[in-house]
Design an enzyme around this catalytic site. Structure first.
Site, PDB file in Angstrom:
ATOM      1  N   SER A 146       0.857  -1.192   0.000  1.00 25.76           N
ATOM      2  CA  SER A 146       0.000   0.000   0.000  1.00 25.76           C
ATOM      3  C   SER A 146       0.885   1.232   0.000  1.00 25.76           C
ATOM      4  O   SER A 146       2.006   1.203   0.529  1.00 25.76           O
ATOM      5  CB  SER A 146      -0.851   0.006   1.277  1.00 25.76           C
ATOM      6  N   TYR A 159      -1.604  -0.918  10.505  1.00 23.51           N
ATOM      7  CA  TYR A 159      -1.823  -1.541   9.189  1.00 23.51           C
ATOM      8  C   TYR A 159      -0.687  -1.124   8.252  1.00 23.51           C
ATOM      9  O   TYR A 159      -0.095  -1.944   7.543  1.00 23.51           O
ATOM     10  CB  TYR A 159      -3.185  -1.096   8.651  1.00 23.51           C
TER      11      TYR A 159
HETATM   12  P1  NAP Z   1     -11.854  -5.471  -1.003  1.00 23.44           P
HETATM   13  O1  NAP Z   1     -12.416  -4.861  -2.227  1.00 23.44           O
HETATM   14  O2  NAP Z   1     -12.550  -5.241   0.287  1.00 23.44           O
HETATM   15  O3  NAP Z   1     -11.746  -7.048  -1.280  1.00 23.44           O
HETATM   16  C1  NAP Z   1     -11.278  -7.875  -0.306  1.00 23.44           C
HETATM   17  C2  NAP Z   1     -11.290  -9.305  -0.835  1.00 23.44           C
HETATM   18  O4  NAP Z   1     -10.594 -10.093   0.091  1.00 23.44           O
HETATM   19  C3  NAP Z   1     -12.676  -9.908  -0.934  1.00 23.44           C
HETATM   20  O5  NAP Z   1     -12.694 -10.786  -2.045  1.00 23.44           O
HETATM   21  C4  NAP Z   1     -12.828 -10.680   0.378  1.00 23.44           C
HETATM   22  O6  NAP Z   1     -13.786 -11.722   0.182  1.00 23.44           O
HETATM   23  C5  NAP Z   1     -11.397 -11.167   0.558  1.00 23.44           C
HETATM   24  N1  NAP Z   1     -10.922 -11.394   1.923  1.00 23.44           N
HETATM   25  C6  NAP Z   1     -11.003 -10.557   2.971  1.00 23.44           C
HETATM   26  N2  NAP Z   1     -10.388 -11.095   4.048  1.00 23.44           N
HETATM   27  C7  NAP Z   1      -9.880 -12.278   3.648  1.00 23.44           C
HETATM   28  C8  NAP Z   1      -9.140 -13.294   4.292  1.00 23.44           C
HETATM   29  N3  NAP Z   1      -8.798 -13.213   5.592  1.00 23.44           N
HETATM   30  N4  NAP Z   1      -8.777 -14.394   3.583  1.00 23.44           N
HETATM   31  C9  NAP Z   1      -9.118 -14.499   2.291  1.00 23.44           C
HETATM   32  N5  NAP Z   1      -9.827 -13.583   1.618  1.00 23.44           N
HETATM   33  C10 NAP Z   1     -10.206 -12.477   2.306  1.00 23.44           C
HETATM   34  O7  NAP Z   1     -10.329  -5.030  -0.741  1.00 23.44           O
HETATM   35  P2  NAP Z   1      -9.272  -4.309  -1.718  1.00 23.44           P
HETATM   36  O8  NAP Z   1      -9.401  -2.847  -1.546  1.00 23.44           O
HETATM   37  O9  NAP Z   1      -9.352  -4.884  -3.065  1.00 23.44           O
HETATM   38  O10 NAP Z   1      -7.902  -4.722  -1.007  1.00 23.44           O
HETATM   39  C11 NAP Z   1      -7.054  -5.712  -1.539  1.00 23.44           C
HETATM   40  C12 NAP Z   1      -5.620  -5.430  -1.135  1.00 23.44           C
HETATM   41  O11 NAP Z   1      -5.250  -4.131  -1.594  1.00 23.44           O
HETATM   42  C13 NAP Z   1      -5.335  -5.445   0.360  1.00 23.44           C
HETATM   43  O12 NAP Z   1      -4.090  -6.045   0.589  1.00 23.44           O
HETATM   44  C14 NAP Z   1      -5.255  -3.976   0.735  1.00 23.44           C
HETATM   45  O13 NAP Z   1      -4.439  -3.744   1.857  1.00 23.44           O
HETATM   46  C15 NAP Z   1      -4.619  -3.419  -0.542  1.00 23.44           C
HETATM   47  N6  NAP Z   1      -4.822  -1.989  -0.718  1.00 23.44           N
HETATM   48  C16 NAP Z   1      -6.059  -1.487  -0.974  1.00 23.44           C
HETATM   49  C17 NAP Z   1      -6.189  -0.100  -1.168  1.00 23.44           C
HETATM   50  C18 NAP Z   1      -7.516   0.542  -1.479  1.00 23.44           C
HETATM   51  O14 NAP Z   1      -7.582   1.787  -1.475  1.00 23.44           O
HETATM   52  N7  NAP Z   1      -8.562  -0.211  -1.754  1.00 23.44           N
HETATM   53  C19 NAP Z   1      -5.055   0.729  -1.071  1.00 23.44           C
HETATM   54  C20 NAP Z   1      -3.828   0.175  -0.806  1.00 23.44           C
HETATM   55  C21 NAP Z   1      -3.713  -1.196  -0.641  1.00 23.44           C
HETATM   56  P3  NAP Z   1     -14.531 -12.481   1.419  1.00 23.44           P
HETATM   57  O15 NAP Z   1     -15.271 -11.439   2.188  1.00 23.44           O
HETATM   58  O16 NAP Z   1     -15.408 -13.517   0.764  1.00 23.44           O
HETATM   59  O17 NAP Z   1     -13.417 -13.105   2.208  1.00 23.44           O
END
Ligand code: NAP
Length: 254
Positions: A146, A159
């Site tokens: 991130s 985090y």
């Molecule tokens: P998201 O849209 O909320 O999607 C999360 C996904 O992870 C869902 O498919 C969820 O499905 C699954 N999940 C959650 N907890 C889990 C677990 N313990 N084991 C397996 N699957 C799990 O999240 P996102 O924004 O795409 O984030 C993905 C990554 O990007 C993360 O590492 C986050 O730190 C990073 N990131 C995001 C942002 C942002 O702005 N969005 C910025 C920087 C970094 P279920 O509920 O079915 O488990």
């Protein structure tokens, strides 16, 4: 995504964790559209089923499994079923993360500190322990970190520290897994997903975040998928141990 892509992953097998929505789903979709057989997973069977249907509708070869990354049996099953079906692993994208607290670090409960370390860092290592015997020569591992790895905002400080740890893990494992496997990292800026709801659903906060980018917009899951696909592909065959910041020019480093 109606764009046409190349076929850099034809004949390749890719595991993407936490991939039934958001950035993980976008990455799985992109790798699949470029020819990979993709193995997607998350905690809930219904989410897995729904995501599998969406990818199949785009002509992507996909296997969907339930895998809570903290569950050792789930991780083993993810690797075993992938190898049973496809015989090898070419790409692992470690994307799962939790951000359960907005407390200052020194006020964060022990159990929450453990959960952050466990889901955001340790399970990524444990999954690779299971996967590494099956990784092909020329394979590629990508960690999803991130922008907060570089700027630990107080509302997500611990985090952010776990995301900084992934930058170190990338360097360390790039050394350990060379020369057969490259290990790189993507550090996304803010992307309007469920995970980032608290930022992107509030107009004022959203505007502040947009203004903090040089490109004056939030990122998209497609932006993150494009960077991940590049690093995972042979186009990046001389790149290992690096982190690519994909954050619209947000301040990160020199
Ligand atoms: P998201 O849209 O909320 O999607 C999360 C996904 O992870 C869902 O498919 C969820 O499905 C699954 N999940 C959650 N907890 C889990 C677990 N313990 N084991 C397996 N699957 C799990 O999240 P996102 O924004 O795409 O984030 C993905 C990554 O990007 C993360 O590492 C986050 O730190 C990073 N990131 C995001 C942002 C942002 O702005 N969005 C910025 C920087 C970094 P279920 O509920 O079915 O488990």
């Amino acid at each position: 995504m109606s764009k046409q892509f190349g076929k850099r992953f034809q004949g390749k097998v890719a595991i993407v964790t936490a991939s039934t929505q958001g950035i993980g789903f976008g990455i799985a979709e992109r790798l699949g559209l470029e020819g990979a057989s993709v193995v997607i997973s998350s905690r809930k069977q219904s989410n897995v089923d729904e995501a599998v249907e969406k990818l199949k509708a785009k002509g992507i070869e996909v296997l969907g499994l339930v895998c809570h990354v903290s569950n050792a049996q789930h991780r083993k099953n993810l690797v075993d079923k992938t190898v049973q079906k496809y015989g090898k692993i070419d790409v692992v994208v470690s994307n799962a993360a939790a951000n359960p607290s907005v407390d200052p670090i020194l006020e964060t409960k022990d159990s929450v500190l453990d959960k952050l370390w466990d889901i955001n860092v340790k399970t990524a290592i444990l999954l690779l322990k299971d996967a590494s015997p099956h990784l092909t020569k020329g394979s590629s591992v990508i960690f999803i970190s991130s922008i907060s790895a570089y700027i630990p905002h107080s509302s997500m400080a611990m985090y952010a520290v776990t995301k900084t740890a992934l930058l170190g893990l990338t360097k360390a494992l790039a050394t350990e897994m060379a020369p057969d496997t490259r290990v790189n990292c993507v550090a996304p800026g803010f992307v309007p997903t469920h995970f980032a709801d608290f930022i992107t659903s509030n107009d004022d906060v959203r505007k502040t975040v947009e203004d903090n980018t040089l490109l004056k917009r939030l990122g998209t899951t497609a932006d993150m998928a494009a960077a991940t696909a590049f690093l995972a592909s042979d186009d990046a065959s001389y790149i290992t141990g690096e982190t690519l910041v994909v954050a619209g020019g947000m301040p990160s480093r020199l």
